[in-house]
Design a protein around this motif. Structure first.
Motif, PDB file in Angstrom:
ATOM      1  N   GLU A 216      39.643  64.546  17.517  1.00  0.00           N
ATOM      2  CA  GLU A 216      41.038  65.536  18.275  1.00  0.00           C
ATOM      3  C   GLU A 216      41.810  63.802  18.715  1.00  0.00           C
ATOM      4  OE1 GLU A 216      42.954  69.157  18.636  1.00  0.00           O
ATOM      5  OE2 GLU A 216      42.332  68.306  20.253  1.00  0.00           O
ATOM      6  N   GLU A 231      40.002  58.443  15.160  1.00  0.00           N
ATOM      7  CA  GLU A 231      39.918  59.595  15.401  1.00  0.00           C
ATOM      8  C   GLU A 231      39.689  60.311  14.084  1.00  0.00           C
ATOM      9  OE1 GLU A 231      44.350  58.364  16.032  1.00  0.00           O
ATOM     10  OE2 GLU A 231      43.791  58.659  18.525  1.00  0.00           O
ATOM     11  N   GLN A 232      39.973  61.761  13.840  1.00  0.00           N
ATOM     12  CA  GLN A 232      39.944  62.205  12.326  1.00  0.00           C
ATOM     13  C   GLN A 232      38.783  61.995  12.279  1.00  0.00           C
ATOM     14  OE1 GLN A 232      42.512  64.402  11.049  1.00  0.00           O
ATOM     15  NE2 GLN A 232      43.075  64.124  13.832  1.00  0.00           N
ATOM     16  N   HIS A 386      37.373  72.540  22.884  1.00  0.00           N
ATOM     17  CA  HIS A 386      37.001  72.025  22.386  1.00  0.00           C
ATOM     18  C   HIS A 386      35.452  70.695  22.959  1.00  0.00           C
ATOM     19  CE1 HIS A 386      41.223  71.106  22.712  1.00  0.00           C
ATOM     20  NE2 HIS A 386      40.974  70.558  21.567  1.00  0.00           N
ATOM     21  N   ARG A 476      37.101  68.338  18.332  1.00  0.00           N
ATOM     22  CA  ARG A 476      37.403  70.075  17.848  1.00  0.00           C
ATOM     23  C   ARG A 476      36.790  70.418  17.175  1.00  0.00           C
ATOM     24  NH1 ARG A 476      40.963  73.633  20.340  1.00  0.00           N
ATOM     25  NH2 ARG A 476      41.516  75.099  18.450  1.00  0.00           N
TER      26      ARG A 476
END
Lengths: 483, 137
Positions: A216, A231-232, A386, A476
């Motif tokens: 995340e 990221e992602q 998280h 996440r």
């Protein structure tokens, strides 16, 4: 015995608090708590700090008995406890390692992003649940003879790799390369071997899980790049240990030490701290059995990773690519490590019970790729909150014997969680938030609900503020498999 | 005989009270069975699985914990839940016992271990034997 109150604690630099050695006359060293003030309020609420004071009485303990900010009450040692004892004459205590020897966490990274799998999350969670045996009383798909159990106990993750469960490259990204050379299967009882004969490739129940997450947020892009995180990106987190084999090794040896302790003149405030000198016959036998159980745990996580890969391929085919191992690290273990004490480098026996090894950059145990970054530290949160990837720093050597926290830490008992949580409602709520849960029972979901845990952000902020680790990435969850 | 399960942050605490040492030990056995599989021992007469073992321990509390640990081991190795104990002999620090149970299939709870932490057998005002036991789950 008097209960430790907040007024007994003195603040120290770097977010530590100290219970002085004068608190109780049997303490050999002070007890130190790594915590923020709000977390400390929760920690003093149970008996974890009294348990830490008991740890401070262990023969041969060095510098201080320590507890991490995810501390909570255990039995014998508090969960989150770290104790280094003199090598080789100090004690080794199975209670300082726990029944689940080498319980630990493994993180695998994929080449896919959240957008690539969002529509397939439910199918992926069901496939992972189908491929990875979990839950109460469940055996795995691998049945081992006693000779094969011995081979697993000797070879650890190598045993799995040699049989096609992963690649040789994986071994570079496992703590101690997934194998402790001091393991001796002859020191593991037949009962333990029997209990371990059908447990490889299983996660069990309780707080153990397999979780699909996405990255995340990145906090340190340079270290994230070294770790192969972006990221992602979709990643998979595995949390389990040596299963019933390790439980039996601990039970066998605590019982044996209980009888042996008077021989060594050891008296303790809590039987569950049962210990003997490391260099005694009983100490060596336990250490070699513990190493063997640790090898079993690494083999277990290696096979679970293969099962996860199989589920991944069944869902995404060739387009899914290979899941690469980022790191695999233990948080219930004793290791012989060297630290500077009173100005000289000394070997000590570091007990970590619910605490993660956290080596800084340049440590020879780290793979080449992480030499500049430091060791990955994997901190699972709870379903619906998280998890974190941190990186070890050299500060941890002086402050925590190269150790860090291991999770969020429980705040509610299982009974209290079950009273507060309506599991079917929670499952549906999480689904609406994009988190798919596959679990063996609603009871398990309720017991492990986010409300049962402390705020993982607060825990991670403390270790980052103390300088013993750096924040690298926040994960996440999007699918959680539990027993 | 009275068996209660009490909350603990990470684990389960069981409190057992019984009029004699043998009843306390058997009560603890039944309490552990109830945790492994709720209601499993209620109204069960047929207990075809039998195990026999002998133990010695430093004291009575350790003997109880070691007894439960031994039965727990056999629960997993024999894949059965044990509900009944018949003592050939039982003293402060040793026992010779037959335990009886039956195959259980799946379990409700996986107990990792029976711990010594906080266990202490004492007598209450009614001269009943009492102790708490923490299970690592």
């Amino acid at each position: 015995m008097k209960k430790v109150q907040k007024s007994h604690l003195t603040p120290l630099p770097h977010s530590f608090w100290e219970i002085p050695v004068t608190f109780r006359e049997d303490m050999r060293v002070p007890a130190r708590v790594l915590s923020s003030e709000p977390l400390l309020d929760a920690i003093v609420g149970d008996r974890s700090l009294n348990q830490l004071v008991n740890v401070a009485t262990l023969p041969g303990i060095q510098k201080a008995a320590l507890v991490m900010p995810d501390a909570h009450e255990g039995y014998g040692f508090p969960i989150g406890g770290v104790a280094a004892t003199e090598y080789p004459g100090g004690v080794i205590s199975p209670g300082g390692i726990g029944y689940d020897i080498n319980c630990g966490v493994r993180l695998m990274v994929s080449t896919l992003a959240l957008k690539d799998i969002r529509e397939h999350l439910e199918a992926l969670s069901k496939e992972l649940y189908a491929q990875i045996p979990s839950g109460m009383g469940k055996g795995g798909n691998i049945r081992l003879s006693v000779e094969e159990v011995d081979a697993v106990l000797r070879e650890g993750a190598e045993w799995a790799v040699a049989r096609g469960y992963g690649t040789r490259e994986d071994l570079d990204y496992i703590e101690s390369h997934g194998k402790l050379a001091d393991a001796d299967p002859a020191k593991v009882s037949e009962n333990a071997k029997k209990r371990g004969s059908d447990q490889l490739g299983t996660i069990g129940s309780g707080n153990h899980f397999v979780e699909v997450d996405y990255v995340e947020r990145l906090f340190d892009r340079e270290i994230a790049r070294a770790f192969g995180l972006s990221e992602q990106q979709v990643v998979i987190l595995i949390h389990t240990g040596s299963r019933r084999l390790g439980h039996q090794v601990a039970t066998d040896n605590i019982r044996r030490m209980m009888t042996a302790m008077p021989t060594y003149g050891i008296k303790l405030p809590d039987r569950e701290l049962a210990c003997v000198p490391f260099d005694s016959v009983e100490g060596q036998d336990y250490y070699k059995a513990m190493c063997a159980a640790a090898n079993y745990a690494w083999c277990n996580r290696q096979i679970i990773a293969w099962e996860a890969q199989k589920a991944w391929e069944n869902c995404f085919g060739d387009a899914g690519g290979k899941l690469q191992l980022l790191y695999d690290v233990a948080h219930n273990m004793a290791k012989i490590e060297t630290y500077v004490l009173e100005g000289e480098a000394r070997k000590v026996i570091v007990h970590r019970k619910g605490a993660t090894r956290a080596f800084g950059p340049g440590h020879p145990e780290l793979p080449d790729r992480y030499q500049a970054a430091g060791q990955p530290i994997l901190i699972p949160g709870s379903m619906g909150t998280h998890s974190y990837v941190l990186a070890g720093t050299e500060n941890s050597y002086d402050r925590t014997f190269g150790s860090c926290c291991h999770g969020a830490g429980r705040r509610l008992s299982r009974t209290a969680a079950k009273k507060q949580v309506n599991a079917p409602v929670l499952k549906e709520k999480l689904r609406e938030e994009g988190v798919f849960i596959e679990a063996g029972s609603y009871k398990g979901i309720a017991e492990e609900a986010p409300v049962a845990y402390k705020d993982v952000e607060m825990v991670v902020d403390v270790v980052a503020a103390s300088g013993i680790a750096k924040k690298v990435a926040r994960l996440r969850p999007v699918a959680v498999i539990k027993g | 005989m009275k068996i209660e399960y009490l909350p603990h942050t990470a684990d389960v605490v069981m409190r057992v009270e019984a009029p004699s040492q043998a009843a306390l030990f058997e009560g603890a056995l039944r309490g552990m069975a109830g945790l492994l599989k709720e209601g499993f021992c209620e109204g069960t007469d047929a207990l075809p699985r039998e195990c026999h073992f002998a133990l010695t321990a430093p004291d009575t509390t350790c003997l109880l914990i070691d007894f439960l640990s031994e039965v727990l081991t056999r629960t997993y190795t024999e894949k059965a839940v044990f509900c009944k104990a018949v003592f050939n002999s039982l003293s402060e620090d040793r026992m010779d016992v037959h335990v009886y149970g039956q195959e259980a299939g799946g379990l409700d709870e996986e107990i990792k271990a029976v711990t010594y932490h906080g266990a202490h057998i004492s007598r209450n005002k009614g001269n009943h034997w009492v102790t708490s036991i923490i299970f690592d789950i």
